[in-house]
Design a protein around this motif. Structure first.
Motif: not given
Length: 163
Positions: A43-45, A49-51, A53-61, A116-123
């Motif tokens: 997603m970061s590619v 700018d949203q990197m 924000k999208c680290v949430v799943p890593v923290v939850m794991a 989810g993070v891949r989808g968030t990059a697009q939408q």
């Protein structure tokens, strides 16, 4: 002094409960972290700018492993040479409860986090939906933690059988 209620091998089951708690939750957490981390990198590619924000799943794991650590420490603190077989079995069950629940939660977080993070990059509007699904996946591990804590507290009633 060994008896039918308190055999010498009873602490083995308690130790295995502690082992299952930490091992299975760490496997789930590592899978969730790795799978979500790959999604964050992809997603970061597209949207650097949203990197953060999208680290949430890593923290939850990573939180899943903490559940196993808590139960493992509680079980280990009750280990002794003289313990009843019932207490050992209950603590094994407690370790398996949190361990297997954490394993499944980690798998769910990894799969949902990656997609989810891949989808968030697009939408970007998908972010809230992803967070809700991740919360439901995290709760699976929390259920295992609650059951393990209740079981471990009930195992305290079995201590007096050996004395």
């Amino acid at each position: 002094m060994s008896s039918d209620l308190c055999p010498v091998y009873a602490p083995f089951f308690s130790a295995m409960g502690s082992t299952c708690a930490i091992a299975f939750t760490c496997i789930g957490a590592s899978y969730g972290t790795a799978k979500s981390g790959v999604g964050v990198a992809a997603m970061s590619v597209l949207r650097p700018d949203q990197m953060m924000k999208c680290v949430v799943p890593v923290v939850m794991a990573g939180i899943i492993a903490i559940y196993g650590l808590v139960v493992s420490v509680l079980i280990t603190s009750d280990l002794s040479l003289q313990m009843s077989l019932a207490q050992g079995f209950i603590q094994l069950g407690a370790g398996l409860a949190v361990g297997l629940a954490g394993l499944s939660a980690g798998f769910a977080i990894g799969i949902v986090g990656d997609a989810g993070v891949r989808g968030t990059a697009q939408q970007p509007r998908l972010f809230v939906g992803m967070i809700l699904i991740l919360i439901f996946a995290e709760v699976l591990g929390l259920y295992g933690l609650i059951v393990a804590l209740v079981m471990n507290s009930k195992s305290q009633d079995m201590k007096s059988a050996c004395f």
